[in-house]
Design an enzyme around this catalytic site. Sequence first.
Site, short mmCIF file in Angstrom:
data_model
loop_
_atom_site.label_atom_id
_atom_site.label_comp_id
_atom_site.label_asym_id
_atom_site.label_seq_id
_atom_site.Cartn_x
_atom_site.Cartn_y
_atom_site.Cartn_z
N ASP A 1 31.13 29.23 -37.00
CA ASP A 1 32.49 28.66 -37.09
C ASP A 1 32.71 27.73 -35.91
OD1 ASP A 1 35.36 29.84 -38.59
OD2 ASP A 1 35.51 28.46 -36.90
N THR B 1 38.67 25.91 -54.62
CA THR B 1 40.10 26.19 -54.85
C THR B 1 40.54 25.75 -56.24
OG1 THR B 1 42.31 25.44 -54.18
CG2 THR B 1 40.51 23.98 -53.65
N ASP B 2 41.57 26.41 -56.76
CA ASP B 2 42.13 26.00 -58.05
C ASP B 2 42.77 24.62 -57.95
OD1 ASP B 2 44.44 26.65 -56.60
OD2 ASP B 2 45.23 28.07 -58.09
N GLU B 3 43.01 24.13 -56.72
CA GLU B 3 43.68 22.84 -56.56
C GLU B 3 42.81 21.68 -57.04
OE1 GLU B 3 45.95 22.35 -52.96
OE2 GLU B 3 46.18 24.51 -52.73
N TYR C 1 43.19 16.82 -49.55
CA TYR C 1 42.53 18.13 -49.42
C TYR C 1 41.78 18.47 -50.69
CZ TYR C 1 42.12 23.21 -49.90
OH TYR C 1 41.65 24.48 -50.18
N LYS D 1 37.72 18.91 -51.50
CA LYS D 1 37.12 20.14 -52.04
C LYS D 1 36.36 19.82 -53.33
CE LYS D 1 37.39 23.81 -50.69
NZ LYS D 1 36.52 24.52 -49.68
N PRO E 1 61.70 25.85 -44.07
CA PRO E 1 61.77 24.53 -44.72
C PRO E 1 61.20 24.58 -46.14
CG PRO E 1 59.92 24.62 -43.19
CD PRO E 1 60.54 25.96 -43.15
N ASN F 1 58.26 28.72 -55.58
CA ASN F 1 58.47 28.80 -54.14
C ASN F 1 59.84 29.38 -53.79
OD1 ASN F 1 55.96 27.68 -53.76
ND2 ASN F 1 56.73 25.59 -53.60
N GLY G 1 52.93 13.70 -53.50
CA GLY G 1 51.93 14.09 -54.51
C GLY G 1 51.95 15.58 -54.83
P1 NAD Z 1 41.37 28.47 -42.71
O1 NAD Z 1 41.87 27.09 -42.43
O2 NAD Z 1 42.17 29.66 -42.30
O3 NAD Z 1 39.91 28.65 -42.04
C1 NAD Z 1 38.94 27.66 -42.06
C2 NAD Z 1 37.86 28.06 -41.06
O4 NAD Z 1 36.82 27.09 -41.10
C3 NAD Z 1 38.34 28.14 -39.61
O5 NAD Z 1 37.85 29.30 -38.98
C4 NAD Z 1 37.76 26.89 -38.98
O6 NAD Z 1 37.51 27.03 -37.58
C5 NAD Z 1 36.48 26.72 -39.77
N1 NAD Z 1 36.00 25.34 -39.80
C6 NAD Z 1 36.70 24.22 -40.09
N2 NAD Z 1 35.92 23.13 -39.98
C7 NAD Z 1 34.68 23.58 -39.62
C8 NAD Z 1 33.45 22.95 -39.38
N3 NAD Z 1 33.31 21.62 -39.48
N4 NAD Z 1 32.39 23.71 -39.06
C9 NAD Z 1 32.51 25.05 -38.95
N5 NAD Z 1 33.65 25.71 -39.15
C10 NAD Z 1 34.74 24.98 -39.49
O7 NAD Z 1 41.07 28.46 -44.26
P2 NAD Z 1 41.20 29.64 -45.34
O8 NAD Z 1 42.58 29.66 -45.85
O9 NAD Z 1 40.58 30.87 -44.81
O10 NAD Z 1 40.28 29.04 -46.50
C11 NAD Z 1 38.88 29.30 -46.52
C12 NAD Z 1 38.25 28.58 -47.68
O11 NAD Z 1 38.87 28.99 -48.89
C13 NAD Z 1 38.42 27.07 -47.61
O12 NAD Z 1 37.22 26.49 -48.05
C14 NAD Z 1 39.55 26.78 -48.56
O13 NAD Z 1 39.43 25.49 -49.14
C15 NAD Z 1 39.36 27.87 -49.59
N6 NAD Z 1 40.58 28.31 -50.30
C16 NAD Z 1 41.67 28.73 -49.58
C17 NAD Z 1 42.79 29.19 -50.26
C18 NAD Z 1 44.01 29.72 -49.54
O14 NAD Z 1 45.00 30.05 -50.20
N7 NAD Z 1 43.98 29.86 -48.22
C19 NAD Z 1 42.81 29.18 -51.67
C20 NAD Z 1 41.67 28.73 -52.36
C21 NAD Z 1 40.57 28.31 -51.65
P1 TYD Z 2 50.98 26.03 -48.99
O1 TYD Z 2 51.16 27.41 -48.45
O2 TYD Z 2 50.86 24.89 -48.03
O3 TYD Z 2 49.74 26.10 -49.99
P2 TYD Z 2 49.23 24.97 -51.07
O4 TYD Z 2 49.88 23.69 -50.77
O5 TYD Z 2 47.77 24.95 -50.80
O6 TYD Z 2 49.59 25.52 -52.42
O7 TYD Z 2 52.21 25.70 -49.94
C1 TYD Z 2 52.54 26.54 -51.03
C2 TYD Z 2 53.75 25.96 -51.71
O8 TYD Z 2 54.87 26.06 -50.81
C3 TYD Z 2 53.62 24.50 -52.04
O9 TYD Z 2 54.24 24.24 -53.31
C4 TYD Z 2 54.37 23.78 -50.95
C5 TYD Z 2 55.45 24.78 -50.56
N1 TYD Z 2 55.84 24.76 -49.13
C6 TYD Z 2 57.18 24.66 -48.75
O10 TYD Z 2 58.09 24.57 -49.61
N2 TYD Z 2 57.50 24.66 -47.43
C7 TYD Z 2 56.54 24.75 -46.45
O11 TYD Z 2 56.88 24.70 -45.25
C8 TYD Z 2 55.18 24.87 -46.85
C9 TYD Z 2 54.08 24.98 -45.82
C10 TYD Z 2 54.87 24.88 -48.20
#
Ligand code: NAD
Ligand code: TYD
Length: 333
Positions: A33, A123-125, A147, A151, A202, A246, A272
Amino acid sequence: MKLLVTGGAGFIGSNFVRLILNKYPDYEVINLDALTYAGNLDNLKDVEKNENYRFVHGDIRDEDVVDKVMKGVDAVVNFAAESHVDRSIGGPADFIQTDVYGTFVLLEAARQHGVGRYLQISTDEVYGSIKEGSFVETDRLEPSSPYSASKAGGDMQVMAYHTTYGLPTIITRSSNNFGPYQYPEKIIPLFITNLVEGKKVPLYGDGLNVRDWVYVTDNCEGLDAVLHKGEVGEIYNIGGGNERSNIFITNKILEMLGKGEDMIEPVADRLGHDFRYSIDCSKANALGWTPAHNFEDAIKETVDWYLNNEWWWKKIKSGEFEAYYKSQYDKKA
Ligand code: NAD
Ligand code: TYD
């Protein structure tokens, strides 16, 4: 089994490392990491002394370090990414560097070293927004944000490495995760911690956008199932089956913390902004996985965790985060 987990100091990665070390005491886990703003070794304090665990501070874009840690590895699980949509709108470059180029560096090293399994956490995104119905794994990708586009670029390379070189890859696409150790910039931990600090929350636009919420340990169990039982060359959706707007999430958190709607601060909508994410998870279900948590219990557990672990989030919010947060919301005000 020797596992290389990348991005294991982040939210989902750290929950996954903990799950693997607890569930498979004979597995060795290397966590590579870069410790960006989102990487935090506090996330793994409870396992850092485990003799089967090793942390390596390094970047997935660095071929030399990746080559070193890939030696003798049986499987790679790539969580490392820039992961926050709002940050990607503010500055996409790091997203392309890590989520696209970094993925390529890992794939190439995995190929050179003959790694037996490469799991890409997506991700589903990448599917984009859907008004009705749910996406299946074969649907076309239509990402909206820098983002999700990054992905999707990572996913495409993973598929190409499977098709061209026969690299045994699998992709998972999960819905929005929530739970312990989530960086307090994402909606659920941001809103809980803001309210504890007496700040407003917010809410973007009309608050009607819908996300499907999966508790992080349920996702990690799904990843475990896919890692061990999934078929190479395949993609698996992993969702919680908890679609909520939300405004619903916001009201739930307000109610649990005994706060009123006056704490909601309506702010300009995200550029977007995808309206709804929804995925069909029958394929992952067929591996024997289903989420163990219902939403009501999981959101309560999550709120309790943030209430009981101020040591974890207070230092994050008092440092770099504040500068970032202020710059975002000053722009919106
Ligand atoms: P996060 O941002 O909490 O963690 C990302 C980690 O990757 C951090 O520890 C960071 O230091 C490390 N990192 C970033 N750039 C790096 C690099 N160049 N080299 C090495 N390490 C690096 O993210 P998360 O929420 O834990 O998400 C993890 C994965 O799951 C991501 O790939 C994200 O796209 C995917 N994902 C997340 C969600 C969600 O809801 N959080 C949903 C679907 C998919
Ligand atoms: P987020 O947690 O950033 O996840 P993602 O954009 O990956 O789905 O946002 C979840 C939803 O919440 C998204 O529709 C945007 C909204 N949102 C707010 O309304 N206020 C906020 O401050 C944030 C961070 C997100």
